[in-house]
Design a protein around this motif. Sequence first.
Motif, mmCIF file in Angstrom:
data_model
loop_
_atom_site.group_PDB
_atom_site.id
_atom_site.type_symbol
_atom_site.label_atom_id
_atom_site.label_comp_id
_atom_site.label_asym_id
_atom_site.label_seq_id
_atom_site.Cartn_x
_atom_site.Cartn_y
_atom_site.Cartn_z
ATOM 1 N N ASN B 200 0.825 -1.205 0.000
ATOM 2 C CA ASN B 200 0.000 0.000 0.000
ATOM 3 C C ASN B 200 0.863 1.259 0.000
ATOM 4 N N HIS B 207 -5.547 3.567 -4.796
ATOM 5 C CA HIS B 207 -6.788 3.207 -4.098
ATOM 6 C C HIS B 207 -7.429 4.456 -3.489
ATOM 7 N N HIS B 212 -10.983 5.705 -0.319
ATOM 8 C CA HIS B 212 -11.066 6.888 0.545
ATOM 9 C C HIS B 212 -11.920 8.004 -0.066
ATOM 10 N N ASP B 360 -8.053 1.836 5.460
ATOM 11 C CA ASP B 360 -7.009 0.954 4.932
ATOM 12 C C ASP B 360 -6.988 -0.377 5.677
#
Lengths: 184, 437
Positions: B200, B207, B212, B360
């Motif tokens: 990540n 993402h 988010h 996350d």
Amino acid sequence: MSAQLKRIEQQFAIEQFYYREARMLDNRQYQQWFALVTESISYVMPSRVNKLVDNRLRGKEEMISIDKELERSDDMGSPIREEGYAHLFVRVDRAYKANSWAENPPARTRRIVGNVEILSVEENTYRVTSNFHLFFARPGSDNFIYSGQRNDRLIVDGDSFKIDAREVIMDYANIDVPTLGLLF
Amino acid sequence: MIKISDLVSDDAAYISRRAWSDPAVYQLEKHGVFGKAWLFLGHETQIKHPGDFVQAYMCETPIILARGEDNKIYANINSCSHRGLPVCRADHGNTKRFVCPYHNWSYKVDGSLVAIPQEKMVSQKPDKNTLGLKPVPRVESWQGMIFGSFDESIEPLDSYLGDMRFYLDAFFDRFENGIEFAGAPHRWTINANWKLPMENQLGDVNHGPFLHSAVIPAEANQEIFDVGLSAVPHPGHGATFRLMPEGTPNENMAWGMEGMGAILGGSEVKEYLFEIQAKAKERVGDIRARMKGLTYGVYPNLSFLWSNTSFKVSHPRGPGKVEYWSWSAIPADAPDSVKKILRTNYSSFFGPGGILEQEDSEAWMQQFIGSNIDFADDKPYYYGLGMGDEKPHPELPGMVSSTANEYYARAFFKRWREALESVSDQDANRIALAEVR
Ligand code: FES
Ligand SMILES: [Fe+2]
């Protein structure tokens, strides 16, 4: 007698306020809850660390005092949360967005607030400490228990109160809950 | 029986679910990855004075990182030579001795054994010189960042980091007196595999606009789309950032300005950040002065979230669990009032209470569930996005491309596969033995 009566009334009013607040949060009425905080609110969660025993303090309660384990807002450590009105707004706002993927479906919670103790009353400002247990069931994950203490500064607002400061002291050794980002 | 070559396809466009969930793979990782890499231990500012110490981990092995009486840095395994208890229980502090709780053998912070209380009652005197804590064989630091390795013959830290230093220095060198870590690390467990938090931060900024989307404003995502870059200076390391056009106003370019601390913090913090930015060109050169960092990763498990100024380490605790550590990093010479504001650039969104972090970690937990299911091993994960788009860049080291290219992850997994293949038969035998036990 009347002073005693006043204290009982105050205690009753504060407890009722906390129960109402807990009900709103468990019912996911965060917008209504948000109306219970002042715009100057300070919302802090200290972090909790394992300290060396200070030999010079042996024999004294201070040696193992909880204060020593906390990294609070006013020192140079690293509190877990130091938030104000804007931060809480983001949290509340996010809850009602269709694209807040991580909260869909939302967790089920139940708060029990207890040990409510009024520490001081000065004009319209109350300092109150209380304990809570929070049950948290997250779909697709697991069930968790949160335990902690809240140290509040409440301001009289008509026949209710507003939260002007809240310090949340979590009881953890290792953080094994999914998030400490809830509204406690 | 799993073949390592089945875990990662040759072009790394496919990664097996077992790479994330198989206990045997995890045992191989311990030896092939964690036994042979430089692992982050701590920052020099955490142990400024003789006797200062902090705890650390190398994979699952607890470490004491300390400054000895001779002012040198020491890293030792936190386990008593007598019966193995951890001799240091505090997260950090300053001391002359670690006293083991069980029989009170005591050690200096440099790991040497100084006292065995039972010694006077026995006739044979143990040789204390051979009974100190086990030292980490290699310890080196760069820009105040201290790393340790279990591999005695590992290349020097400088060359291990290689051109990743170019990208890290774009941050570190902005500050005349460097940075420091605020307080003890936040540490929490997540039911996920250690590699996903790492992936990540290595380069998965893509993402952001999706997971988010309820929190990150569309303009911020548009900026990443317009000027975001993903650089891989060496397989396993990665850096993502926005390369702001020349003439971008400070408001929108200076480090720290996009954090909640700076947004809400008033004029003092703004002036401070503008001052740093004003000197940036002279200190780090034109192109790096225009870099507005996003996320960085250093193989295998250190990451740096420049946008919110946090260092993080993903410590494995088995295939399905990580103990995630994170620190807020702040300029060492900022006034205390500014430091207190800047640390909230981190905690507002990240750490165990962070609003982005909680999204996350939810995704990471759910990924482990998907990685641990049956009857789907013929459906490995697709890692082919942007295959071949990465190119050398005239001014930036490494391979560079848009942030949607998953090259950073393919490069990581190729290195990871080689690391697993490098585990010697001898080690593999040990692993098999451990499984039998
Ligand atoms: S285990 Fe440490 S002194 Fe015995
Ligand atoms: Fe994220």
